[in-house]
Design an enzyme around this catalytic site. Structure first.
Site, PDB file in Angstrom:
ATOM      1  N   GLU A 137      66.329 104.466  58.238  1.00  0.00           N
ATOM      2  CA  GLU A 137      64.990 103.932  57.998  1.00  0.00           C
ATOM      3  C   GLU A 137      63.924 104.842  58.602  1.00  0.00           C
ATOM      4  O   GLU A 137      63.940 105.088  59.819  1.00  0.00           O
ATOM      5  CB  GLU A 137      64.864 102.540  58.634  1.00  0.00           C
ATOM      6  CG  GLU A 137      63.471 101.942  58.520  1.00  0.00           C
ATOM      7  CD  GLU A 137      63.288 100.711  59.399  1.00  0.00           C
ATOM      8  OE1 GLU A 137      62.320  99.965  59.149  1.00  0.00           O
ATOM      9  OE2 GLU A 137      64.090 100.502  60.329  1.00  0.00           O
ATOM     10  N   GLN A 198      62.381  95.622  54.202  1.00  0.00           N
ATOM     11  CA  GLN A 198      61.747  94.819  55.237  1.00  0.00           C
ATOM     12  C   GLN A 198      60.231  94.853  55.011  1.00  0.00           C
ATOM     13  O   GLN A 198      59.723  95.745  54.327  1.00  0.00           O
ATOM     14  CB  GLN A 198      62.079  95.362  56.630  1.00  0.00           C
ATOM     15  CG  GLN A 198      63.572  95.269  56.956  1.00  0.00           C
ATOM     16  CD  GLN A 198      63.953  96.100  58.166  1.00  0.00           C
ATOM     17  OE1 GLN A 198      63.433  97.191  58.381  1.00  0.00           O
ATOM     18  NE2 GLN A 198      64.870  95.592  58.966  1.00  0.00           N
ATOM     19  N   GLU A 234      60.302  90.950  58.665  1.00  0.00           N
ATOM     20  CA  GLU A 234      60.381  91.577  59.986  1.00  0.00           C
ATOM     21  C   GLU A 234      58.956  91.707  60.533  1.00  0.00           C
ATOM     22  O   GLU A 234      58.388  92.791  60.603  1.00  0.00           O
ATOM     23  CB  GLU A 234      61.058  92.951  59.905  1.00  0.00           C
ATOM     24  CG  GLU A 234      61.367  93.518  61.287  1.00  0.00           C
ATOM     25  CD  GLU A 234      61.859  94.949  61.243  1.00  0.00           C
ATOM     26  OE1 GLU A 234      62.799  95.266  61.973  1.00  0.00           O
ATOM     27  OE2 GLU A 234      61.298  95.755  60.473  1.00  0.00           O
TER      28      GLU A 234
END
Length: 258
Positions: A137, A198, A234
């Site tokens: 990520e 997310q 998130e």
């Protein structure tokens, strides 16, 4: 709308992790992720997941929580042996909980040696766990200064260099907005590599609708492009977690099966 997942490292933080799983189920989520669950016995987490029927979408590697310590070290040449040892520990935990994805953190590093180390470690990890989906990520440098993987093009290059079918991109809309300033264009460029999504709004990293990111349009784009993975909340609730879930309650209902 996408399949929504609750990030339990951000939501219901007043509860212990197994109780957060039950809270997510009561709120209407079908999956959860928890970034660093390692301080909780895996069997306690497994029982809560079994009781609610929720899927564990993702956990992070390395264990344990990096608070006060390294933010991963997959790209740190001096920590190659540590990465491989801790990857095996994280993998055992992920397998016990049947986590769909294991996110590998690159750590603070820079330069060609770090890039080569990350590719080498990911190649090894993909071969070590061929049946486990692994993700990397890009994280924005404002929130995590010095983090090696801070660019989506770099992440794509690393994934292509590894060339393993079980490695994909973890796409955080909040980080994409802060890194590039153009969430839609970043998704258009990199969405084909994405395994897990997310999101949070900006500024503040709070609920959808609290800031400047058009997350409703982003969710629509995910559907239009046929993304069928999880989209994980998130974000740091601006207040009480349940009070801030209006964005979830306002999502249109899924069409009834024919």
């Amino acid at each position: 709308m996408p399949k929504f997942c609750a990030n339990l490292s951000f939501l219901w933080k007043d509860l212990d992790p197994p109780a957060r799983i039950h809270a997510a189920a009561a709120a209407g989520f079908d999956a959860v992720e928890i970034l660093f669950p390692y301080d909780t016995p895996a069997q306690d987490m497994r029982r809560a997941l079994d009781a609610t029927g929720l899927t564990l979408a993702l956990i992070n590697c390395p264990p344990p929580n990096y608070t006060g310590g390294a933010r991963g070290f997959a790209a740190v040449p001096a920590d190659r042996d540590r990465f491989r040892s801790d990857f095996r520990r994280a993998l055992r935990y992920a397998q016990t909980l049947k986590a769909q994805h294991l996110h590998i953190m690159s750590g603070v590093a820079e330069g060609d040696d770090a890039r080569a180390c990350l590719i080498d470690n990911l190649t090894w990890a993909c071969a070590e766990a061929p049946d486990q989906s692994l993700t990397i990520e890009p994280i924005n440098p404002h929130d995590m200064p010095g983090y090696f993987l801070n660019d989506f093009d770099l992440a794509a290059q690393v994934i292509d260099a590894v060339g393993a079918p079980n490695l994909g991109l973890q796409f955080d809309a909040y980080h994409a907005h802060r890194i590039t300033g153009d969430l839609a264009a970043t998704w258009a460029r990199h969405g084909a590599r994405v395994r897990h999504v997310q999101f949070a709004d900006h500024p503040g990293r709070h609920e959808p609708g609290s800031g400047e990111i058009d997350l409703a349009a982003f969710f629509t784009r995910l559907d239009a492009d046929g993304y069928d993975g999880w989209a994980s909340a998130e974000y740091a609730p601006a207040g009480d977690t349940d009070d801030g879930l209006g964005w979830l309650r306002d999502q249109p209902a899924a069409p009834a099966p024919k």
